[in-house]
Design a protein around this motif. Structure first.
Motif, PDB file in Angstrom:
ATOM      1  N   GLY A   1      -7.491  -0.471   3.322  1.00  0.00           N
ATOM      2  CA  GLY A   1      -6.797  -1.118   4.424  1.00  0.00           C
ATOM      3  C   GLY A   1      -5.981  -2.310   4.002  1.00  0.00           C
ATOM      4  O   GLY A   1      -5.221  -2.868   4.795  1.00  0.00           O
ATOM      5  N   GLU A   2      -6.152  -2.740   2.735  1.00  0.00           N
ATOM      6  CA  GLU A   2      -5.440  -3.916   2.256  1.00  0.00           C
ATOM      7  C   GLU A   2      -4.261  -3.558   1.378  1.00  0.00           C
ATOM      8  O   GLU A   2      -3.627  -4.429   0.794  1.00  0.00           O
ATOM      9  N   ALA A   3      -3.968  -2.274   1.248  1.00  0.00           N
ATOM     10  CA  ALA A   3      -2.868  -1.863   0.382  1.00  0.00           C
ATOM     11  C   ALA A   3      -1.587  -2.488   0.858  1.00  0.00           C
ATOM     12  O   ALA A   3      -1.261  -2.471   2.030  1.00  0.00           O
ATOM     13  N   ALA A   4      -0.833  -3.053  -0.071  1.00  0.00           N
ATOM     14  CA  ALA A   4       0.395  -3.756   0.291  1.00  0.00           C
ATOM     15  C   ALA A   4       1.599  -3.023  -0.240  1.00  0.00           C
ATOM     16  O   ALA A   4       1.638  -2.633  -1.395  1.00  0.00           O
ATOM     17  N   ALA A   5       2.588  -2.814   0.598  1.00  0.00           N
ATOM     18  CA  ALA A   5       3.878  -2.318   0.108  1.00  0.00           C
ATOM     19  C   ALA A   5       4.530  -3.418  -0.689  1.00  0.00           C
ATOM     20  O   ALA A   5       4.325  -4.592  -0.424  1.00  0.00           O
ATOM     21  N   MET A   6       5.300  -3.049  -1.678  1.00  0.00           N
ATOM     22  CA  MET A   6       5.896  -4.041  -2.552  1.00  0.00           C
ATOM     23  C   MET A   6       7.087  -4.700  -1.888  1.00  0.00           C
ATOM     24  O   MET A   6       8.071  -4.039  -1.615  1.00  0.00           O
ATOM     25  N   PRO A   7       7.035  -5.995  -1.596  1.00  0.00           N
ATOM     26  CA  PRO A   7       8.224  -6.666  -1.079  1.00  0.00           C
ATOM     27  C   PRO A   7       9.362  -6.487  -2.052  1.00  0.00           C
ATOM     28  O   PRO A   7       9.185  -6.546  -3.262  1.00  0.00           O
ATOM     29  N   GLY A   8      10.537  -6.331  -1.509  1.00  0.00           N
ATOM     30  CA  GLY A   8      11.694  -6.063  -2.350  1.00  0.00           C
ATOM     31  C   GLY A   8      11.962  -4.580  -2.476  1.00  0.00           C
ATOM     32  O   GLY A   8      12.945  -4.174  -3.063  1.00  0.00           O
ATOM     33  N   HIS A   9      11.064  -3.740  -1.906  1.00  0.00           N
ATOM     34  CA  HIS A   9      11.228  -2.290  -2.028  1.00  0.00           C
ATOM     35  C   HIS A   9      11.145  -1.600  -0.673  1.00  0.00           C
ATOM     36  O   HIS A   9      10.894  -0.421  -0.604  1.00  0.00           O
ATOM     37  N   GLU A  10      11.333  -2.336   0.431  1.00  0.00           N
ATOM     38  CA  GLU A  10      11.089  -1.742   1.732  1.00  0.00           C
ATOM     39  C   GLU A  10      12.310  -1.092   2.358  1.00  0.00           C
ATOM     40  O   GLU A  10      12.215  -0.527   3.432  1.00  0.00           O
TER      41      GLU A  10
ATOM     42  N   ALA B   1       3.130  -3.791   6.275  1.00  0.00           N
ATOM     43  CA  ALA B   1       4.342  -3.022   6.039  1.00  0.00           C
ATOM     44  C   ALA B   1       3.985  -1.582   5.687  1.00  0.00           C
ATOM     45  O   ALA B   1       2.898  -1.300   5.194  1.00  0.00           O
ATOM     46  N   PRO B   2       4.894  -0.628   5.934  1.00  0.00           N
ATOM     47  CA  PRO B   2       4.620   0.761   5.567  1.00  0.00           C
ATOM     48  C   PRO B   2       4.534   0.909   4.056  1.00  0.00           C
ATOM     49  O   PRO B   2       5.134   0.140   3.303  1.00  0.00           O
ATOM     50  N   ALA B   3       3.771   1.883   3.622  1.00  0.00           N
ATOM     51  CA  ALA B   3       3.611   2.111   2.187  1.00  0.00           C
ATOM     52  C   ALA B   3       4.948   2.467   1.560  1.00  0.00           C
ATOM     53  O   ALA B   3       5.730   3.223   2.127  1.00  0.00           O
ATOM     54  N   ALA B   4       5.197   1.921   0.378  1.00  0.00           N
ATOM     55  CA  ALA B   4       6.441   2.188  -0.320  1.00  0.00           C
ATOM     56  C   ALA B   4       6.405   3.566  -0.952  1.00  0.00           C
ATOM     57  O   ALA B   4       5.360   4.052  -1.388  1.00  0.00           O
ATOM     58  N   THR B   5       7.570   4.239  -0.987  1.00  0.00           N
ATOM     59  CA  THR B   5       7.721   5.502  -1.687  1.00  0.00           C
ATOM     60  C   THR B   5       8.754   5.309  -2.788  1.00  0.00           C
ATOM     61  O   THR B   5       9.453   4.287  -2.845  1.00  0.00           O
ATOM     62  N   MET B   6       8.881   6.298  -3.639  1.00  0.00           N
ATOM     63  CA  MET B   6       9.844   6.207  -4.724  1.00  0.00           C
ATOM     64  C   MET B   6      11.270   6.040  -4.209  1.00  0.00           C
ATOM     65  O   MET B   6      12.099   5.377  -4.826  1.00  0.00           O
ATOM     66  N   GLU B   7      11.575   6.661  -3.056  1.00  0.00           N
ATOM     67  CA  GLU B   7      12.924   6.551  -2.500  1.00  0.00           C
ATOM     68  C   GLU B   7      13.254   5.116  -2.096  1.00  0.00           C
ATOM     69  O   GLU B   7      14.426   4.772  -1.961  1.00  0.00           O
ATOM     70  N   SER B   8      12.248   4.299  -1.847  1.00  0.00           N
ATOM     71  CA  SER B   8      12.497   2.938  -1.392  1.00  0.00           C
ATOM     72  C   SER B   8      12.701   1.965  -2.551  1.00  0.00           C
ATOM     73  O   SER B   8      13.008   0.793  -2.318  1.00  0.00           O
ATOM     74  N   LEU B   9      12.538   2.423  -3.773  1.00  0.00           N
ATOM     75  CA  LEU B   9      12.671   1.538  -4.926  1.00  0.00           C
ATOM     76  C   LEU B   9      14.132   1.358  -5.326  1.00  0.00           C
ATOM     77  O   LEU B   9      14.970   2.218  -5.063  1.00  0.00           O
ATOM     78  N   PRO B  10      14.450   0.244  -5.976  1.00  0.00           N
ATOM     79  CA  PRO B  10      15.834  -0.003  -6.422  1.00  0.00           C
ATOM     80  C   PRO B  10      16.178   0.794  -7.669  1.00  0.00           C
ATOM     81  O   PRO B  10      16.335   0.253  -8.763  1.00  0.00           O
TER      82      PRO B  10
END
Length: 519
Positions: free
Chosen positions: A272-281, A307-316
């Motif tokens: 429940g504490e998993a964090a999406a990476m800021p800068g990748h949303e 925040a929603p979990a980050a996926t590969m598509e959300s990365l720079p």
């Protein structure tokens, strides 16, 4: 110009047609009519796709010619450490810029590239000499020529509406190919291999017709491969298909929850504490796999956890393998005591230990809970890899590659590599360019044939037969196509209604229903 003979209407509509024989005059006219509608719509977009696709196919040769002072360097005796290059890039970057991506290129004459997200939200590539550390200059990621070419190719620079329009054009190209082949098939049955040769036509329109038929016969298979290999990347159907393939374990593998990045001396984050990476949303922008740099910042942990979990598509990343697009990105719990991330050289060495020496992009973590992510996207699909590494220790958390893909993802990986002209080098590029430019010639010849046949003030569509043949197989085929591609199905119904209610009534004046001119 030779006319096709008028065929008298049959008294019984149930007269069976020989499957392998030539179509009746009425069936031929219906095929021609739908071929005309498909070609009329697809024509301008085929020209855009052909030009932009050819340019983008030769990106590896074009960009070094456009920016030689940035992309090429004189090889030296030894490269500087990656961490030292990163520090020099940070020193040369504009105030407030954040390093997001490092391109690891092992070619001796290649410069070192770091992508920075600027305070304005845009991204900029900074180039350094990897041997001396000298700053070479910068390029706007969004404004460079090949980025604009790619945006034209995929969305006409119109965003979501342009993406949907190009998706429709691809689907209608399938109708154009199928009806064109059906009209050409009788020539193959009558003439055999001679039907593949460029014939002679009488008059200007006859010569354009001969060229059109010749190009269509030779390009049909290539055009079909182009369309089918491009559809999985489309904005609407492609994303839904990817989600379905992923859910059915036919795309990227599902290995349960992604591993967590562990802070030094800390505990793994609870689910429940998993964090999406800021800068990748920034999911919407990254869905095109084109941009560098995201939005956001360091933020507090509680805000990130929501925040929603980050996926590969959300990365720079500039490019992400199709199969990996929806794969989740690991994230972790921020350390209680601020800790520096692992040395960049340590991370690069860990990736090299997995057999990857270069030719990939490495996303740099920009939050205490982020990870390093390497995307390997080579010309050979079997070399596709995605690695996530712990931010603090540099150890590999997950390593996913082509070997882990499902059958659908493997097939699409090969199709994409062929579509982009990357799989077998220069020969693949030349083949793709020949198909693209041939399709453009097909569109231009079709346009000229239409203009020469069309009467002033009319659409110039082939006349609708007075007795419309049932053509059940075609009706079923178009229906299935509409079910598989719902957006296409909606436009098929719209065109059919417009044809029957408006165009057909206005076109009755073009001649008796049984007469079919050569086209």
């Amino acid at each position: 110009m030779q006319e096709r003979p008028t065929m008298a209407p049959q008294p019984s509509p149930s007269r069976p047609a020989t499957p392998a024989g030539p179509p009746s005059a009425a069936a031929y006219r219906m095929l021609w009519r739908w071929h005309f509608y498909a070609g009329l719509f697809v024509m301008p977009w085929l020209i855009v796709l052909a030009v932009t696709g050819t340019l983008y196919c030769f990106q590896p040769q074009i960009e070094p010619l456009l920016y030689p002072e940035l992309l090429r360097v004189a090889p030296g005796p030894a490269r500087l450490p990656a961490q030292a290059l990163l520090e020099r890039a940070r020193a040369a970057a504009p105030a407030g810029a954040t390093a997001t991506t490092y391109t690891v290129n092992s070619a001796p004459a290649a410069s070192a590239e770091f992508v920075f997200r600027l305070a304005s939200g845009k991204s900029e590539s900074l180039y350094l000499d990897p041997y001396t550390g000298d700053y070479l200059g910068s390029l706007s990621v969004e404004d460079r020529l090949m980025k604009q070419v790619r945006r034209l190719h995929r969305a006409l620079m119109l965003g979501k509406p342009g993406e949907l329009l190009m998706e429709l054009a691809a689907c209608w190209t399938l109708v154009m190919i199928a009806t064109g082949l059906a009209m050409w098939w009788p020539h193959w049955r009558e003439r055999g291999a001679a039907a593949l040769r460029l014939g002679r036509g009488s008059g200007a329109r006859g010569r354009w017709k001969a060229l059109h038929r010749f190009l269509g016969a030779w390009l049909a298979l290539g055009a079909l491969v182009f369309v089918l290999s491009g559809l999985p990347w489309t904005a609407s159907w492609g994303r839904q298909f990817k989600a379905l393939a992923t859910a059915a374990d036919l795309g990227a593998p599902r290995k349960g929850a992604p591993p967590r990045s562990l802070p030094p001396g800390g505990m793994a984050a609870a689910p429940g504490e998993a964090a999406a990476m800021p800068g990748h949303e920034d999911h919407a922008e990254r869905a095109e796999h084109e941009g560098h740099g995201g939005h956001g910042g360091h933020g507090d942990h509680q805000a990130a956890a929501a925040a929603p979990a980050a996926t590969m598509e959300s990365l720079p990343l500039a490019d992400v393998p199709w199969a990996a697009g929806l794969a989740p990105v690991p994230s972790g719990q921020a350390p209680r005591v601020p800790s520096p991330p692992a040395d960049l050289d340590r991370v690069v060495a860990a990736i090299a230990a997995r057999g990857i020496a270069g030719g990939y992009q490495l996303v740099l973590p920009n939050s205490p809970s982020g990870v390093f992510t390497a995307s390997v996207y080579p010309a050979d699909p079997t070399g596709e890899r995605t690695l996530h590494l712990d931010q603090y220790g540099g150890q590999v958390l997950r390593d996913t590659g082509y070997r882990d893909y499902g059958p659908v993802a493997k097939a699409i990986s090969y199709g994409t590599s062929l579509h982009m002209g990357r799989y077998f080098g220069l020969a693949n590029q030349i083949l793709c360019a020949a198909i693209s430019l041939g399709l453009m010639a097909l569109a231009v010849s079709g346009l000229l044939m239409w203009l020469k046949r069309r009467r002033a003030g009319t659409l110039g569509a082939p006349a609708l037969p007075r007795a419309v043949p049932p053509m059940r197989a075609w009706a079923v085929g178009l229906g299935l196509l509409g079910l598989v591609f719902p957006l296409m199905g909606a436009t098929l119904v719209a065109v059919w209604g417009l044809d029957r209610l408006v165009i057909a009534r206005a076109g009755r004046q073009h001649g008796p229903a049984g007469t079919l001119r050569a086209d």
